[in-house]
Write an enzyme that holds these catalytic residues in place. Structure first.
Site, PDB file in Angstrom:
ATOM      1  N   HIS A 134      -5.401  -1.366   6.313  1.00 37.60           N
ATOM      2  CA  HIS A 134      -5.487  -0.949   7.717  1.00 37.60           C
ATOM      3  C   HIS A 134      -6.268  -1.969   8.561  1.00 37.60           C
ATOM      4  O   HIS A 134      -5.684  -2.617   9.409  1.00 37.60           O
ATOM      5  CB  HIS A 134      -6.072   0.462   7.902  1.00 37.60           C
ATOM      6  CG  HIS A 134      -5.351   1.511   7.133  1.00 37.60           C
ATOM      7  ND1 HIS A 134      -4.019   1.755   7.318  1.00 37.60           N
ATOM      8  CD2 HIS A 134      -5.766   2.354   6.152  1.00 37.60           C
ATOM      9  CE1 HIS A 134      -3.638   2.730   6.490  1.00 37.60           C
ATOM     10  NE2 HIS A 134      -4.674   3.102   5.772  1.00 37.60           N
TER      11      HIS A 134
ATOM     12  N   HIS B  43     -12.169   2.973  -3.139  1.00 35.77           N
ATOM     13  CA  HIS B  43     -11.369   3.662  -2.124  1.00 35.77           C
ATOM     14  C   HIS B  43     -11.698   3.233  -0.704  1.00 35.77           C
ATOM     15  O   HIS B  43     -10.811   2.928   0.100  1.00 35.77           O
ATOM     16  CB  HIS B  43     -11.539   5.179  -2.256  1.00 35.77           C
ATOM     17  CG  HIS B  43     -10.767   5.960  -1.242  1.00 35.77           C
ATOM     18  ND1 HIS B  43     -11.268   6.252   0.020  1.00 35.77           N
ATOM     19  CD2 HIS B  43      -9.528   6.474  -1.270  1.00 35.77           C
ATOM     20  CE1 HIS B  43     -10.359   6.930   0.699  1.00 35.77           C
ATOM     21  NE2 HIS B  43      -9.290   7.080  -0.066  1.00 35.77           N
TER      22      HIS B  43
ATOM     23  N   ARG C 245      -5.537  15.030   6.683  1.00 32.12           N
ATOM     24  CA  ARG C 245      -6.073  14.870   5.340  1.00 32.12           C
ATOM     25  C   ARG C 245      -6.258  16.236   4.656  1.00 32.12           C
ATOM     26  O   ARG C 245      -6.042  16.366   3.452  1.00 32.12           O
ATOM     27  CB  ARG C 245      -7.399  14.106   5.398  1.00 32.12           C
ATOM     28  CG  ARG C 245      -7.858  13.627   4.031  1.00 32.12           C
ATOM     29  CD  ARG C 245      -9.109  12.774   4.112  1.00 32.12           C
ATOM     30  NE  ARG C 245     -10.274  13.576   4.443  1.00 32.12           N
ATOM     31  CZ  ARG C 245     -11.535  13.198   4.223  1.00 32.12           C
ATOM     32  NH1 ARG C 245     -11.775  12.009   3.708  1.00 32.12           N
ATOM     33  NH2 ARG C 245     -12.539  13.974   4.547  1.00 32.12           N
TER      34      ARG C 245
ATOM     35  N   ASP D 259       2.206   3.180   2.785  1.00 29.48           N
ATOM     36  CA  ASP D 259       1.079   4.101   2.791  1.00 29.48           C
ATOM     37  C   ASP D 259       1.476   5.560   2.514  1.00 29.48           C
ATOM     38  O   ASP D 259       1.705   5.932   1.369  1.00 29.48           O
ATOM     39  CB  ASP D 259       0.329   3.952   4.123  1.00 29.48           C
ATOM     40  CG  ASP D 259      -1.026   4.642   4.109  1.00 29.48           C
ATOM     41  OD1 ASP D 259      -1.417   5.202   3.078  1.00 29.48           O
ATOM     42  OD2 ASP D 259      -1.718   4.630   5.154  1.00 29.48           O
TER      43      ASP D 259
ATOM     44  N   HIS E 243       0.837  -1.211   0.000  1.00 33.26           N
ATOM     45  CA  HIS E 243       0.000   0.000   0.000  1.00 33.26           C
ATOM     46  C   HIS E 243       0.864   1.251   0.000  1.00 33.26           C
ATOM     47  O   HIS E 243       1.550   1.542   0.973  1.00 33.26           O
ATOM     48  CB  HIS E 243      -0.900  -0.007   1.241  1.00 33.26           C
ATOM     49  CG  HIS E 243      -1.961   1.050   1.209  1.00 33.26           C
ATOM     50  ND1 HIS E 243      -2.970   1.056   0.274  1.00 33.26           N
ATOM     51  CD2 HIS E 243      -2.178   2.140   1.985  1.00 33.26           C
ATOM     52  CE1 HIS E 243      -3.766   2.096   0.491  1.00 33.26           C
ATOM     53  NE2 HIS E 243      -3.298   2.780   1.518  1.00 33.26           N
TER      54      HIS E 243
ATOM     55  N   ARG F  95     -16.714   4.807   2.599  1.00 32.76           N
ATOM     56  CA  ARG F  95     -17.105   6.224   2.621  1.00 32.76           C
ATOM     57  C   ARG F  95     -17.316   6.743   1.207  1.00 32.76           C
ATOM     58  O   ARG F  95     -18.188   7.552   0.943  1.00 32.76           O
ATOM     59  CB  ARG F  95     -16.000   7.098   3.248  1.00 32.76           C
ATOM     60  CG  ARG F  95     -15.622   6.803   4.666  1.00 32.76           C
ATOM     61  CD  ARG F  95     -14.788   7.954   5.268  1.00 32.76           C
ATOM     62  NE  ARG F  95     -13.615   8.319   4.491  1.00 32.76           N
ATOM     63  CZ  ARG F  95     -12.413   7.772   4.633  1.00 32.76           C
ATOM     64  NH1 ARG F  95     -12.222   6.811   5.521  1.00 32.76           N
ATOM     65  NH2 ARG F  95     -11.396   8.180   3.898  1.00 32.76           N
TER      66      ARG F  95
ATOM     67  N   HIS G 124      -9.574   0.654   1.518  1.00 32.84           N
ATOM     68  CA  HIS G 124      -9.326   1.127   2.888  1.00 32.84           C
ATOM     69  C   HIS G 124     -10.508   0.713   3.768  1.00 32.84           C
ATOM     70  O   HIS G 124     -11.662   0.917   3.366  1.00 32.84           O
ATOM     71  CB  HIS G 124      -9.264   2.658   2.941  1.00 32.84           C
ATOM     72  CG  HIS G 124      -8.082   3.299   2.283  1.00 32.84           C
ATOM     73  ND1 HIS G 124      -8.203   4.277   1.326  1.00 32.84           N
ATOM     74  CD2 HIS G 124      -6.752   3.147   2.472  1.00 32.84           C
ATOM     75  CE1 HIS G 124      -7.010   4.701   0.954  1.00 32.84           C
ATOM     76  NE2 HIS G 124      -6.100   4.025   1.629  1.00 32.84           N
TER      77      HIS G 124
HETATM   78 ZN    ZN Z   1      -3.993   4.666   2.014  1.00 30.04          ZN
END
Ligand code: ZN
Length: 448
Positions: A265, A203, A80, A316, A54, A206, A228
């Site tokens: 994750h 993704h 973010r 990541d 990742h 969400r 994710h």
């Molecule tokens: Zn990521």
């Protein structure tokens, strides 16, 4: 070309006096317990390179730029926002330059293939480039420039939160509808070179509605599927409010999660999810250094390994790139949580380092849709360790990987071959000077 190693990690253990013959980038012969011939290149210890499951390559350019207190609750969501501002300015040329630096460091750090979870598709206004896969091409360029193996995972992103919420302005460069994504996949596939492969990456729950997820899976019936899941407690709470189920439980109930899936994750799991995820055959894509950096939480790794769950490791955000460091951070997270030592070992595999390496090698390859380990026909992806480093003084087979992971780290890697080509020599990527210069130029302009 033939290489001779005092030790090589074959079938999950060190074997001695090993000769690997390489033809057209692949292992064509593998002999154990033999002497070197005069023309063999000789090294001390050979590990099969790990898969990095990742990565968001461009995030390497903002490493260390979000460590300042700016509001009462600095967390993943405030990080973010900083990340969205950073990527606002990126061109395909920047992405190629920054990602190349990340991939160079991956090779120097013991990874020989990367799964690029690629979501930055469009121009700064949010419109597709004239070539819709211009950004995918930049990533392929970075892999070609550095030599790392590539598994491209184009990301589908449509919504700002559970229940089909509208996306935010900061997400405009990521967005697709299902038809547009099908075109993007086709265009991206046409960019691949060498033994690069491709999967899909819805993704997160969400960003992807259930009907869209079903359409993506129908569009890509084989190959890796990465998503994710359960990185944040808020995400778990929002998912429960939306569906009544936690994210990983929702996926296991609704999406036929199997061995081609990698749940990135999976940090926040209840006991039932731990058992069910392990039983599914899917890989948990753990990114312990980034998860620590972002304050995500601690994956229940000791329970998950007791249930024989599969995992791979990923870098990541690329805040720090080091395969040994990821495995070390994973073990240390369990020690801190449980106030005990040697957590990620077992009765049959009492040495932590060997157990972690074996599992990350197998799980990482599964997650990227490739085979693991040294075997005839496999790409010659080799990481050699410098056993003259003080960390290895008096080493033996039992403790060698523990010494690498807990004491030596990336600084003890000597050479790295990817598909038979030596890309790292004496710990340095052979093109480091030029790649670093291009990286510096891009980042200096962006952060100015
Ligand atoms: Zn990521």
């Amino acid at each position: 070309m033939a290489y001779w190693f005092q030790r090589a990690w074959i079938d999950n253990r060190w074997q001695h006096d090993v000769r690997l013959t390489v033809a057209e980038g692949r292992i064509s012969a593998l002999e154990v317990g033999v002497g070197a011939t005069p023309s063999d290149e000789r090294h001390a210890a050979a590990l099969p390179g790990l898969c990095n499951v990742h990565s968001h390559g461009f995030q390497r350019g903002m490493a260390g730029l979000s460590e300042r207190r700016s509001r009462p609750n600095d967390n993943f969501w405030s990080w973010r926002e900083i990340m969205y501002r950073f990527l606002d300015r990126l061109t395909p040329e920047d992405v190629a330059a920054i990602t190349a630096q990340a991939y160079l460091e991956m090779l120097e750090g013991g990874f020989t293939r990367v799964g690029e979870f690629h979501y930055l598709h469009h121009d700064p206004a949010g419109a597709p480039y004239a070539d819709p896969a211009a950004m995918a091409e930049a990533i392929v360029e970075a892999s070609t420039a550095t030599g790392i193996g590539l598994t491209l995972l184009p990301v589908f992103y449509a919504h700002g939160n559970f229940g089909g919420a509208a996306p935010s302005h900061g997400q405009r460069r990521f967005l697709s509808n299902v038809d547009g994504f099908a075109s993007l996949l086709d265009a991206s596939r046409s960019k691949l070179v060498g033994d690069a492969n491709m999967g899909i990456a819805p993704h997160s729950l969400r960003a992807v509605a259930p009907d869209q997820l079903a359409a993506l899976l129908a569009m890509s019936p084989t190959g890796p599927v990465h998503i994710h899941a359960a990185e944040q407690e808020k995400e778990v709470a929002d998912c429960v409010a939306w569906s009544g189920a936690r994210p990983v439980a929702w996926l296991l109930d609704n999406a036929d999660v199997d061995a081609r899936w990698c749940l990135i994750h999976s940090t926040h799991l209840d006991a039932g999810e731990v058992a069910r995820l392990a039983a599914s055959g899917a890989v948990a894509g753990l990114c312990p250094i980034t998860e620590a950096n972002l304050g995500d939480g601690i994956f229940p790794a000791s329970d998950y390994l007791v249930a024989d769950g599969r995992f791979g490791i990923g870098t990541d955000s690329n805040i720090l790139i080091d395969a040994a460091g990821e495995l070390r951070a994973l073990e240390y997270s369990q020690r801190l949580a449980h106030r005990a030592r040697a957590m990620l070992a077992g009765d049959a595999a009492p040495f932590v380092g060997a157990n972690l390496y074996t599992r990350a090698l197998v799980g990482g390859a599964q997650a990227l849709g490739v085979e693991a380990g040294f075997a005839i026909g496999q790409p010659a992806d080799i990481v050699s360790l410098d056993l003259t480093h003080p960390s290895f003084a008096g080493t033996n087979d039992a403790t060698l990987l523990d010494r690498w992971i807990f004491a030596g780290g990336a600084g003890t890697i000597d050479c790295v071959w990817r598909a038979g080509i030596k890309r790292v020599d004496g710990g340095r990527h052979v093109d480091r000077t030029a790649i670093a210069a291009a990286y510096r130029k891009s980042v200096e302009r962006i952060v100015a």
